[in-house]
Design a protein around this motif. Sequence first.
Motif, PDB file in Angstrom:
ATOM      1  N   LEU A 256       0.833  -1.209   0.000  1.00 37.82           N
ATOM      2  CA  LEU A 256       0.000   0.000   0.000  1.00 37.82           C
ATOM      3  C   LEU A 256       0.864   1.254   0.000  1.00 37.82           C
ATOM      4  CD1 LEU A 256      -2.877   1.044   0.027  1.00 37.82           C
ATOM      5  CD2 LEU A 256      -2.740   1.124   2.514  1.00 37.82           C
ATOM      6  N   GLU A 257       1.921   1.252   0.813  1.00 38.66           N
ATOM      7  CA  GLU A 257       2.818   2.415   0.837  1.00 38.66           C
ATOM      8  C   GLU A 257       3.483   2.608  -0.519  1.00 38.66           C
ATOM      9  OE1 GLU A 257       3.021   4.639   3.085  1.00 38.66           O
ATOM     10  OE2 GLU A 257       1.773   3.611   4.572  1.00 38.66           O
ATOM     11  N   LYS A 258       3.761   1.511  -1.186  1.00 33.33           N
ATOM     12  CA  LYS A 258       4.348   1.567  -2.529  1.00 33.33           C
ATOM     13  C   LYS A 258       3.408   2.273  -3.495  1.00 33.33           C
ATOM     14  CE  LYS A 258       4.294  -2.328  -4.704  1.00 33.33           C
ATOM     15  NZ  LYS A 258       4.613  -3.742  -5.067  1.00 33.33           N
ATOM     16  N   ALA A 259       2.116   2.006  -3.370  1.00 36.31           N
ATOM     17  CA  ALA A 259       1.137   2.673  -4.231  1.00 36.31           C
ATOM     18  C   ALA A 259       1.139   4.183  -3.984  1.00 36.31           C
ATOM     19  CB  ALA A 259      -0.257   2.099  -3.984  1.00 36.31           C
ATOM     20  N   THR A 260       1.242   4.569  -2.707  1.00 28.37           N
ATOM     21  CA  THR A 260       1.311   5.993  -2.379  1.00 28.37           C
ATOM     22  C   THR A 260       2.581   6.621  -2.939  1.00 28.37           C
ATOM     23  OG1 THR A 260       0.062   5.575  -0.348  1.00 28.37           O
ATOM     24  CG2 THR A 260       1.260   7.657  -0.490  1.00 28.37           C
ATOM     25  N   PHE A 261       3.687   5.923  -2.782  1.00 22.30           N
ATOM     26  CA  PHE A 261       4.977   6.366  -3.319  1.00 22.30           C
ATOM     27  C   PHE A 261       4.881   6.606  -4.827  1.00 22.30           C
ATOM     28  CE2 PHE A 261       8.838   4.537  -5.392  1.00 22.30           C
ATOM     29  CZ  PHE A 261       9.756   5.547  -5.101  1.00 22.30           C
ATOM     30  N   CYS A 262       4.319   5.644  -5.538  1.00 23.10           N
ATOM     31  CA  CYS A 262       4.203   5.756  -6.999  1.00 23.10           C
ATOM     32  C   CYS A 262       3.323   6.931  -7.402  1.00 23.10           C
ATOM     33  CB  CYS A 262       3.631   4.469  -7.583  1.00 23.10           C
ATOM     34  SG  CYS A 262       4.705   3.047  -7.433  1.00 23.10           S
ATOM     35  N   ASP A 280       7.149  13.550   3.212  1.00 26.68           N
ATOM     36  CA  ASP A 280       6.005  12.645   3.365  1.00 26.68           C
ATOM     37  C   ASP A 280       6.337  11.155   3.239  1.00 26.68           C
ATOM     38  OD1 ASP A 280       4.197  14.874   3.543  1.00 26.68           O
ATOM     39  OD2 ASP A 280       4.458  15.113   1.376  1.00 26.68           O
ATOM     40  N   SER A 281       7.609  10.806   3.184  1.00 30.61           N
ATOM     41  CA  SER A 281       7.967   9.413   2.907  1.00 30.61           C
ATOM     42  C   SER A 281       8.199   8.566   4.153  1.00 30.61           C
ATOM     43  CB  SER A 281       9.234   9.368   2.035  1.00 30.61           C
ATOM     44  OG  SER A 281      10.342   9.922   2.737  1.00 30.61           O
ATOM     45  N   ARG A 282       7.889   9.101   5.313  1.00 28.84           N
ATOM     46  CA  ARG A 282       8.219   8.391   6.554  1.00 28.84           C
ATOM     47  C   ARG A 282       7.566   7.005   6.622  1.00 28.84           C
ATOM     48  NH1 ARG A 282       7.412  10.654  12.775  1.00 28.84           N
ATOM     49  NH2 ARG A 282       8.190   8.780  13.825  1.00 28.84           N
ATOM     50  N   SER A 283       6.280   6.928   6.327  1.00 25.19           N
ATOM     51  CA  SER A 283       5.584   5.635   6.395  1.00 25.19           C
ATOM     52  C   SER A 283       6.125   4.661   5.354  1.00 25.19           C
ATOM     53  CB  SER A 283       4.082   5.828   6.209  1.00 25.19           C
ATOM     54  OG  SER A 283       3.534   6.571   7.273  1.00 25.19           O
ATOM     55  N   TYR A 284       6.380   5.181   4.172  1.00 25.52           N
ATOM     56  CA  TYR A 284       6.937   4.342   3.106  1.00 25.52           C
ATOM     57  C   TYR A 284       8.281   3.753   3.522  1.00 25.52           C
ATOM     58  CZ  TYR A 284       9.211   3.220  -1.356  1.00 25.52           C
ATOM     59  OH  TYR A 284       9.893   2.597  -2.375  1.00 25.52           O
ATOM     60  N   LEU A 285       9.170   4.594   4.025  1.00 25.13           N
ATOM     61  CA  LEU A 285      10.499   4.129   4.425  1.00 25.13           C
ATOM     62  C   LEU A 285      10.422   3.192   5.627  1.00 25.13           C
ATOM     63  CD1 LEU A 285      12.496   7.460   4.009  1.00 25.13           C
ATOM     64  CD2 LEU A 285      12.455   5.499   2.448  1.00 25.13           C
ATOM     65  N   HIS A 286       9.471   3.437   6.510  1.00 25.22           N
ATOM     66  CA  HIS A 286       9.324   2.568   7.684  1.00 25.22           C
ATOM     67  C   HIS A 286       8.943   1.145   7.281  1.00 25.22           C
ATOM     68  CE1 HIS A 286       8.512   1.357  11.797  1.00 25.22           C
ATOM     69  NE2 HIS A 286       7.308   0.955  11.425  1.00 25.22           N
ATOM     70  N   THR A 287       8.064   1.019   6.271  1.00 26.83           N
ATOM     71  CA  THR A 287       7.654  -0.326   5.846  1.00 26.83           C
ATOM     72  C   THR A 287       8.751  -1.051   5.078  1.00 26.83           C
ATOM     73  OG1 THR A 287       6.597   0.558   3.829  1.00 26.83           O
ATOM     74  CG2 THR A 287       5.199   0.262   5.779  1.00 26.83           C
ATOM     75  N   ILE A 288       9.819  -0.345   4.758  1.00 23.80           N
ATOM     76  CA  ILE A 288      11.007  -1.000   4.191  1.00 23.80           C
ATOM     77  C   ILE A 288      11.974  -1.377   5.307  1.00 23.80           C
ATOM     78  CG2 ILE A 288      13.014  -0.729   2.670  1.00 23.80           C
ATOM     79  CD1 ILE A 288      11.356   1.281   1.039  1.00 23.80           C
ATOM     80  N   VAL A 289      12.366  -0.399   6.104  1.00 18.81           N
ATOM     81  CA  VAL A 289      13.396  -0.613   7.120  1.00 18.81           C
ATOM     82  C   VAL A 289      12.931  -1.579   8.212  1.00 18.81           C
ATOM     83  CG1 VAL A 289      14.795   0.527   8.881  1.00 18.81           C
ATOM     84  CG2 VAL A 289      14.423   1.647   6.673  1.00 18.81           C
ATOM     85  N   ALA A 290      11.689  -1.453   8.633  1.00 20.05           N
ATOM     86  CA  ALA A 290      11.180  -2.273   9.739  1.00 20.05           C
ATOM     87  C   ALA A 290      10.435  -3.511   9.263  1.00 20.05           C
ATOM     88  CB  ALA A 290      10.260  -1.430  10.622  1.00 20.05           C
ATOM     89  N   ASN A 291      10.433  -3.771   7.970  1.00 25.87           N
ATOM     90  CA  ASN A 291       9.651  -4.881   7.421  1.00 25.87           C
ATOM     91  C   ASN A 291      10.088  -6.215   8.024  1.00 25.87           C
ATOM     92  OD1 ASN A 291       8.516  -6.894   5.587  1.00 25.87           O
ATOM     93  ND2 ASN A 291       8.069  -5.168   4.245  1.00 25.87           N
ATOM     94  N   PRO A 292       9.202  -6.910   8.744  1.00 28.58           N
ATOM     95  CA  PRO A 292       9.602  -8.151   9.412  1.00 28.58           C
ATOM     96  C   PRO A 292       9.689  -9.356   8.475  1.00 28.58           C
ATOM     97  CG  PRO A 292       7.290  -7.714   9.834  1.00 28.58           C
ATOM     98  CD  PRO A 292       7.803  -6.534   9.053  1.00 28.58           C
ATOM     99  N   PHE A 293       9.278  -9.173   7.217  1.00 30.18           N
ATOM    100  CA  PHE A 293       9.257 -10.283   6.272  1.00 30.18           C
ATOM    101  C   PHE A 293      10.444 -10.243   5.300  1.00 30.18           C
ATOM    102  CE2 PHE A 293       4.868  -8.787   7.128  1.00 30.18           C
ATOM    103  CZ  PHE A 293       4.484  -9.828   7.964  1.00 30.18           C
ATOM    104  N   TRP A 294      11.246  -9.210   5.359  1.00 27.23           N
ATOM    105  CA  TRP A 294      12.361  -9.022   4.425  1.00 27.23           C
ATOM    106  C   TRP A 294      13.694  -9.187   5.133  1.00 27.23           C
ATOM    107  CZ3 TRP A 294      11.164  -3.979   1.195  1.00 27.23           C
ATOM    108  CH2 TRP A 294       9.985  -4.169   0.475  1.00 27.23           C
ATOM    109  N   GLY A 295      14.693  -9.629   4.377  1.00 27.72           N
ATOM    110  CA  GLY A 295      16.049  -9.681   4.859  1.00 27.72           C
ATOM    111  C   GLY A 295      16.789  -8.391   4.554  1.00 27.72           C
ATOM    112  N   PRO A 296      17.993  -8.234   5.106  1.00 26.06           N
ATOM    113  CA  PRO A 296      18.763  -6.992   4.901  1.00 26.06           C
ATOM    114  C   PRO A 296      19.031  -6.679   3.432  1.00 26.06           C
ATOM    115  CG  PRO A 296      19.703  -8.299   6.678  1.00 26.06           C
ATOM    116  CD  PRO A 296      18.661  -9.153   6.037  1.00 26.06           C
ATOM    117  N   LYS A 297      19.300  -7.686   2.619  1.00 25.19           N
ATOM    118  CA  LYS A 297      19.617  -7.459   1.214  1.00 25.19           C
ATOM    119  C   LYS A 297      18.438  -6.828   0.476  1.00 25.19           C
ATOM    120  CE  LYS A 297      21.304  -9.858  -2.924  1.00 25.19           C
ATOM    121  NZ  LYS A 297      21.727 -11.178  -3.473  1.00 25.19           N
TER     122      LYS A 297
END
Length: 336
Positions: A256-262, A280-297
């Motif tokens: 969803l944040e990706k849709a807002t970003f686009c 305005d990108s705080r939520s977008y960046l948070h769902t990347i940095v704090a994403n519990p389903f993704w690895g560091p790469k």
Amino acid sequence: MNNVTIAICNYNYERYLAAAIDSALAQDYPATKVMVVDDGSTDGSRAIIESYGERVQAVFKSNGGQVSAYNHAIELIDTEYVIFLDSDDVLYPSAVSEVMRLFESGAWAKVQFRLDVMDSEGARTGASVPNSEPPQDCGKLLRAGWLYPSPPASGNAYRVSALKQIFPVPEEGINRYGADFYAIYGVALTGPIATVRKSLGGYRVHNAGGDTVSFANSEQLTKAPRAFSMRWAILRNIARDRLDIQLAPTFLDFSLEKATFCSHVYHARLFSRWRWMLRDSRSYLHTIVANPFWGPKKKLGTLVLSSLCLVPYSPLSDFAVRYIANPLARRRAAGR
């Protein structure tokens, strides 16, 4: 052997409906039933459904929307397991057998599997969804507001008794669509989720180009945030009233944040892109940095790609946005 229903909810998809029904009837799991719920189609769908005779359970109802069709189907299903197959998608012959192997191995509320992305003519594009796998206990993260990675509707098999803890879902007003949201995320509150790590079906994308940020058959970018917020509020009420579970007031979801970003940076002027990223990108960046389903790469790669939207050269910026938003753009880039 446990019986399984493949429930196909259809509205005006006569062009694809037969392929969906045929794929359901072609399952190599003998105890498979096929139900087709037609939600008041005005095209030739009824004649196609009736041509299958007793091979399918045909249900014809007045038009009420996708939520209404799911509510009606779940009320009628008499098996303990179901796959909701969209009427423009297909299942591969071993789909039911594969998911039942997992269901029989534990008390799973849902078994999900990847789907190959097809174009409007049914040709495989080389992409598949989803690109991440969730942990078994998605419910814990969901309570904290994280929507877990899931395939579209057709890539999910459910324990019906779990679905009945969530459905029926309110059908009134603008909540006519998005029934798969309640099934996918609501069921995760009732039990663990299992994943088949291969594609067991095809997901048809009607705009299958890699030169756009548009992917899947979802709502428009500007409408998606409002629709998802409304569904989350309804799911919170259902979880509280029926399961005695308190969900977070808001949810977190990279898709969803990706849709807002686009919607803010694609084809935008350089100044507008910088302003959105800085303000305005705080939520977008948070769902990347704090994403519990993704690895560091994956996190680092997404951050680097996102930063390219700030370069003055707009073709590069727009390509980076497409690459993030549309899996088909990645396949196209790899083929160059």
